[in-house]
Design an enzyme around this catalytic site. Structure first.
Site, PDB file in Angstrom:
ATOM      1  N   ASP A   1      38.178  38.719  35.896  1.00 41.07           N
ATOM      2  CA  ASP A   1      39.128  39.373  36.880  1.00 41.07           C
ATOM      3  C   ASP A   1      39.624  40.778  36.483  1.00 41.07           C
ATOM      4  O   ASP A   1      40.629  41.455  36.471  1.00 41.07           O
ATOM      5  CB  ASP A   1      40.575  38.671  36.578  1.00 41.07           C
ATOM      6  CG  ASP A   1      41.052  38.676  35.191  1.00 41.07           C
ATOM      7  OD1 ASP A   1      40.327  38.826  34.307  1.00 41.07           O
ATOM      8  OD2 ASP A   1      42.190  37.875  34.898  1.00 41.07           O
ATOM      9  N   GLY A   2      38.288  41.527  35.965  1.00 34.23           N
ATOM     10  CA  GLY A   2      38.569  42.941  35.476  1.00 34.23           C
ATOM     11  C   GLY A   2      37.567  43.144  34.342  1.00 34.23           C
ATOM     12  O   GLY A   2      36.764  42.568  33.955  1.00 34.23           O
TER      13      GLY A   2
ATOM     14  N   PRO B   1      33.288  42.782  30.007  1.00 32.98           N
ATOM     15  CA  PRO B   1      33.956  41.917  31.215  1.00 32.98           C
ATOM     16  C   PRO B   1      35.451  41.228  30.787  1.00 32.98           C
ATOM     17  O   PRO B   1      35.321  40.629  29.710  1.00 32.98           O
ATOM     18  CB  PRO B   1      32.971  40.931  31.680  1.00 32.98           C
ATOM     19  CG  PRO B   1      32.086  40.801  30.616  1.00 32.98           C
ATOM     20  CD  PRO B   1      32.056  41.970  29.777  1.00 32.98           C
ATOM     21  N   LYS B   2      36.169  41.155  31.422  1.00 33.00           N
ATOM     22  CA  LYS B   2      37.493  40.398  31.126  1.00 33.00           C
ATOM     23  C   LYS B   2      37.244  38.999  31.893  1.00 33.00           C
ATOM     24  O   LYS B   2      37.565  38.667  32.904  1.00 33.00           O
ATOM     25  CB  LYS B   2      38.770  41.032  31.889  1.00 33.00           C
ATOM     26  CG  LYS B   2      39.983  40.530  31.397  1.00 33.00           C
ATOM     27  CD  LYS B   2      41.266  41.047  32.002  1.00 33.00           C
ATOM     28  CE  LYS B   2      42.488  40.466  31.405  1.00 33.00           C
ATOM     29  NZ  LYS B   2      42.607  39.056  31.800  1.00 33.00           N
ATOM     30  N   VAL B   3      36.814  38.230  30.924  1.00 33.31           N
ATOM     31  CA  VAL B   3      36.356  36.785  31.216  1.00 33.31           C
ATOM     32  C   VAL B   3      37.568  36.009  31.635  1.00 33.31           C
ATOM     33  O   VAL B   3      38.564  36.013  30.629  1.00 33.31           O
ATOM     34  CB  VAL B   3      35.301  36.094  30.306  1.00 33.31           C
ATOM     35  CG1 VAL B   3      34.970  34.838  30.513  1.00 33.31           C
ATOM     36  CG2 VAL B   3      34.258  37.056  30.197  1.00 33.31           C
TER      37      VAL B   3
END
Length: 560
Positions: free
Chosen positions: A277-278, A123-125
């Site tokens: 966010d991605g 995950p793009k934290v």
């Protein structure tokens, strides 16, 4: 060779699309617009990086920064990356932060993955990046990302975050880790809750002077271990043993873009302990850390989510007159994508509401989807330097105007046609606003029922109406003659609900014309005000003329 050709085509397509959306500004106007937005973003940067506060949502900041970059490219005055933080940090990173390149879409990701192996998705934290340095098993230093080479000394702050291991052993005893300090969440669903300005909140806590108990609301997600074990599985196992368990939980092996898309969609809808966010896709094989430089990471890329809300440029302000005569305001937008839906228009509401919003062509507005996927305006996030707003039409229309065509009645007349053709009225399938406009423009209707006189030949020769569709329309128009009396009365705009009209048991035009105000007051859901409106409606000269015309057409219920 095919891969490189595909990449070249993608670049050319991207360049074409970028050029296509360049504003039609004079050099002086471009300089003014760019300068104003540049100053605003600099102010936001200073607030964010120096004082740890944010006056703007993260998503709005990101999108306006991208808009500024686009304008700079259009007019040939590109400067440094506006998202680069001020170079105030004095502490060198043992290993540089590279940043991550963004993929435009799934196809771009697929091209990137095609030439790589042993790939993993994380995950793009959404938080702030940090370097954690462990020496002899203890947390020795914590450094903010800064410009990627130098950052602020955050050691004392990070030592107060209980979720960050202060001591480690084994392979991590002397290690450098890179990760994201994030705001801990319980069951955060990105699809429903959005970004909640998490990045700015974390920055605020880390920048704030003095120590705070609220630092315990933070945690860290480690996404890189420079010069760590060669096998990703070993890296994940060692990190988990040391207390960095989230990395192992949320790192998955992937073989292609389809698998990444599946995980991305899963995390978009799942309950997670952080805001995202991605996703980031990375190769397990990384160069030695001495080769890491800002902006030069070829072993990882990001595929961000479409924002829940998008910043869109207002291209024009248009006015529409509904069937009741009310004027509504619509903003035409440069197209944006929201949840796989292309949005080019958004309803502002009444003229008064538009004036309250103070929206003009050239402004940047924040748009999201409300219930049933209807676009709505959330905010005006940027107003252009030159603002010219159109003059709304005079408020000369009401519920009893424009049954007959005229130049001033164009919009309300079309709205009446769209209404009578709808499913709940005459049910004319296969024709909408564009079709009605084409028919009226060609055949110059006298009134809202003139279409009943169109012949198959006329329909077939109407520009904008396909010949294959003209026969279907003629059939629909003929079927409408068989609709019950109450449907025709509704098409004429009687100010009653269908339930009230059916309850009245009015089944002929002559019977309705002789009805009294007292009679209508006795019908369900019809008060004195509505009853007076019905009387005004049936006594209107245009309505009486339409009733006589329908009688001549032998429409059921209108015959003498």
């Amino acid at each position: 060779m095919k891969v490189w050709m595909a990449i070249l085509i993608s670049i050319l397509c991207w360049q074409s699309s970028a050029w296509a959306v360049c504003p039609a500004w004079s050099p002086a106007r471009a300089q003014e617009e760019i300068s104003r937005l540049q100053q605003q973003i600099k102010q936001w940067d200073d607030d964010y990086w120096k004082e740890g506060k944010s006056e703007v949502e993260d998503g709005v900041y990101d999108q306006l920064s991208a808009r500024l970059t686009q304008w700079q490219r259009c007019f040939g005055n590109e400067t440094r990356d506006v998202m680069m933080p001020p170079l105030n940090g004095a502490v060198m990173h043992p290993v540089a932060h590279t940043g991550v390149r963004k993929m435009a879409d799934k196809n771009a990701l697929s091209l990137w993955m095609r030439e790589r192996s042993d790939l993993w998705v994380q995950p793009k934290v959404d938080g702030v990046a940090v370097t954690l340095v462990y020496r002899d098993g203890k947390l020795n230093k914590a450094i903010s990302r800064g410009n990627g080479l130098k950052g602020e000394d955050w050691t004392q702050k990070v030592r107060l975050i209980s979720a960050v291991p202060q001591t480690v052993s084994g392979p991590l005893a002397n290690s450098t880790l890179q990760g994201e300090i994030f705001l801990q969440r319980e069951g955060h669903i990105q699809q429903q809750m959005g970004g909640i300005n998490a990045r700015a909140k974390v920055a605020g806590l880390m920048m704030r002077q003095g120590n705070s108990d609220t630092l315990n609301s933070l945690a860290v997600f480690v996404w890189a271990w420079p010069d760590g074990p060669h096998l990703m599985t070993d890296r994940l196992k060692d990190l988990a043993t040391a207390g960095f368990t989230l990395t192992q939980t949320y790192t998955r092996a992937v073989k292609n873009a389809d698998e990444v898309a599946h995980v991305r969609n899963e995390w978009w809808k799942a309950k997670l302990p952080f805001v995202t966010d991605g996703v980031v896709v990375r190769a397990a094989k990384e160069p030695e850390s001495r080769h890491w430089l800002p902006g030069q990471a070829e072993w990882l890329v990001a595929w961000k989510y479409q924002p829940v809300a998008q910043v869109a440029e207002v291209k024009a302000i248009q006015f529409a007159v509904g069937k009741s005569g009310k004027i509504s305001v619509v903003a035409s937008l440069a197209p944006v994508m929201l949840d796989d839906k292309k949005v080019q228009r958004v309803n502002i509401g009444s003229v008064r509401r538009w004036q309250e919003w103070d929206i003009a062509p050239g402004d940047q507005i924040l748009v999201s989807l409300a219930g049933q996927g209807i676009p709505r305006i959330d905010d005006v996030v940027w107003r252009g330097a030159e603002r010219t707003k159109p003059t709304p039409p005079e408020n000369r229309f009401n519920s009893l105007t424009c049954y007959f065509a005229s130049d001033v009645c164009q919009e309300q007349f079309i709205s009446r046609l769209v209404w009578l053709g709808s499913k709940q009225v005459l049910g004319l399938d296969g024709i909408g606003e564009a079709g009605w406009r084409a028919l009226h423009q060609t055949h110059r209707f006298e009134h809202i029922f003139s279409w009943l006189l169109l012949t198959p030949e006329q329909l077939q020769n109407t520009p904008g109406i396909a010949k294959s569709k003209s026969a279907q329309l003629w059939h629909q128009f003929n079927l409408a003659r068989q609709q019950p009396f109450t449907r025709w009365v509704m098409a004429m705009g009687i100010p009653l609900t269908r339930a009230a009209l059916n309850a009245s048991d009015e089944r002929s035009w002559s019977q309705l014309l002789f009805s009294t105000e007292q009679f209508w007051q006795q019908q369900p859901g019809t008060g004195s005000g509505r009853a007076r409106q019905v009387i005004e409606w049936k006594e209107n000269a245009q309505i009486k003329k339409l009733g006589s015309w329908l009688a001549a057409q032998q429409i059921t219920g209108f015959e003498p």
